[in-house]
Motif scaffolding. Sequence first.
Motif, short mmCIF file in Angstrom:
data_model
loop_
_atom_site.label_atom_id
_atom_site.label_comp_id
_atom_site.label_asym_id
_atom_site.label_seq_id
_atom_site.Cartn_x
_atom_site.Cartn_y
_atom_site.Cartn_z
N THR A 53 11.71 9.24 -29.65
CA THR A 53 10.77 10.34 -29.86
C THR A 53 11.52 11.50 -30.55
O THR A 53 12.76 11.52 -30.56
CB THR A 53 10.21 10.84 -28.53
N PRO A 54 10.80 12.49 -31.11
CA PRO A 54 11.49 13.66 -31.68
C PRO A 54 12.38 14.37 -30.68
O PRO A 54 13.46 14.87 -31.04
CB PRO A 54 10.32 14.56 -32.12
N GLN A 55 11.98 14.42 -29.41
CA GLN A 55 12.80 15.06 -28.37
C GLN A 55 14.13 14.33 -28.20
O GLN A 55 15.19 14.95 -28.02
CB GLN A 55 12.05 15.10 -27.04
N ALA A 56 14.08 12.99 -28.26
CA ALA A 56 15.31 12.20 -28.15
C ALA A 56 16.21 12.42 -29.35
O ALA A 56 17.44 12.52 -29.23
CB ALA A 56 14.96 10.72 -28.02
N VAL A 57 15.60 12.50 -30.54
CA VAL A 57 16.36 12.76 -31.76
C VAL A 57 17.06 14.11 -31.67
O VAL A 57 18.24 14.25 -32.01
CB VAL A 57 15.44 12.71 -33.00
N ASP A 58 16.34 15.11 -31.19
CA ASP A 58 16.89 16.46 -31.04
C ASP A 58 18.14 16.44 -30.14
O ASP A 58 19.15 17.08 -30.45
CB ASP A 58 15.83 17.37 -30.45
N LEU A 59 18.07 15.68 -29.05
CA LEU A 59 19.20 15.58 -28.13
C LEU A 59 20.39 14.89 -28.79
O LEU A 59 21.54 15.37 -28.70
CB LEU A 59 18.78 14.82 -26.87
N HIS A 65 25.31 13.37 -33.66
CA HIS A 65 24.95 12.08 -34.23
C HIS A 65 23.93 12.26 -35.36
O HIS A 65 23.16 13.23 -35.37
CB HIS A 65 24.42 11.14 -33.15
N GLU A 66 23.91 11.32 -36.29
CA GLU A 66 23.02 11.40 -37.45
C GLU A 66 21.90 10.38 -37.31
O GLU A 66 22.15 9.20 -37.03
CB GLU A 66 23.81 11.13 -38.74
N ILE A 67 20.66 10.83 -37.51
CA ILE A 67 19.50 9.95 -37.38
C ILE A 67 18.74 9.93 -38.70
O ILE A 67 18.34 10.97 -39.21
CB ILE A 67 18.54 10.41 -36.26
N LEU A 68 18.52 8.73 -39.24
CA LEU A 68 17.67 8.54 -40.41
C LEU A 68 16.42 7.80 -39.95
O LEU A 68 16.51 6.82 -39.21
CB LEU A 68 18.37 7.69 -41.47
N ILE A 69 15.25 8.29 -40.35
CA ILE A 69 14.00 7.65 -39.92
C ILE A 69 13.05 7.53 -41.10
O ILE A 69 12.90 8.47 -41.89
CB ILE A 69 13.36 8.40 -38.73
N ALA A 87 13.40 18.18 -35.56
CA ALA A 87 14.35 17.78 -34.52
C ALA A 87 15.74 17.49 -35.08
O ALA A 87 16.69 17.30 -34.31
CB ALA A 87 13.82 16.55 -33.79
N GLY A 88 15.85 17.42 -36.41
CA GLY A 88 17.17 17.21 -37.02
C GLY A 88 17.36 15.87 -37.69
O GLY A 88 18.44 15.58 -38.20
N ALA A 89 16.33 15.03 -37.70
CA ALA A 89 16.44 13.73 -38.37
C ALA A 89 16.31 13.90 -39.87
O ALA A 89 15.69 14.85 -40.35
CB ALA A 89 15.37 12.78 -37.87
#
Length: 407
Positions: A53-59, A65-69, A87-89
Amino acid sequence: MTEEKEKTPEKLPVSKTMLLPQEEMLEVKRKGQKIKIGIPSDLEKVEYRVPLTPQAVDLLVSYGHEILIEKNAGESASYSAKEYRKAGARIVEKNDEIFQCDIILRVAPFSSKEIDKLRGNQVIISNMQLQAHCKETFQKLMQKKITMVAFEYIQNEDGFLPIVHQMSQIAGVTSITIASEYLSNSRKGKGVLFGEVTGITPAELVIIGTSTAAEYAARIALAQGIFVKVFDTSVYELSKLEEKLGRRVFTSVFYPKVLQKALVSADAVIGAMSFNTTPKFKVSEDLIKQMKEGSVIIDLNISQGGCFETSKCTDLINPTYIKHGVVHYCVPNTPAMVSRTASISLSNILIPILLAIGDNGGVDNHIKNSKGFRKGVYMYHGILTNPEIGQIFNIGAKDIDLLLAIF
């Protein structure tokens, strides 16, 4: 003499600074690692859940850590690209770049065409869904030296299957809604209320198995006044189920005549054998032929091969078919019907796992340090490590504990 006394105090603090604090800083740096996770969209596979979820990505982003979606990955779970970006993704238009990430996190299994896009020497964490694979897909993954981790096999340190447990809860509850829907006129059913009304014989439900899904289906059914009958191979498991439900229900082992009588009068039948036990028992086609016309079968074990001889895989776009007058619902990803709830549940389990991977310095180190996570690995650097899968597809498998001594 005076000069020597003045020099001595200057050397002592310098030597302490060099030895103690620097050694500790190097240790921290060695253990932690920033990870890059790619999340492709599964909508083409008729899978509506998203693993984070966006909340998990934010954490995760807050830990560096880097998240690509992929742009539309969370849409069916009511999560927009704007929320993920906030959220930073990093939002990616196509999945080609995502398939180059070190770790790829998704819900649906990989197809043969998608495997061709992988660069190799990567880690994939997803559902395995055995029925979605063939020998060719496993051979392609082996050639690319992929490490595969299955949601279905991941354990905690006590041997508990957290993802299976959570998704089974959701599937069990949802199965009652499905049965009710397909018995009603809204789906051209018999017009039967799946519940109880004063003066009318209550609807009947047969549950095959005593799994978590069976327990939660029984809970909801009993609360609605439905007459529930549960069958299993083990009297002990039937007794445990009654204890969890806190009440007596009709239970039986698989006596042919008792099962036949129950199926003939049932309005709905739910297949919910415990994980990895379905090959031991299947309801025969002859028994299905004797069921009432318009009754409903929901096979929650279809991802493992099915609980009924007449079962074949369907999806959420075309979820049912009719055989011998019985409606068959055989969707392997039933929790995706309530995609937002299922996504939050899945994300809650994956967050600590991904943080631990970073803290341990990468997936390989986490596999070595976490016995429960190691149980989820069925392919390690292109080598199959699950003997059951090896038997099904006639591929040699090796013990992962022995492989860890090499890598």
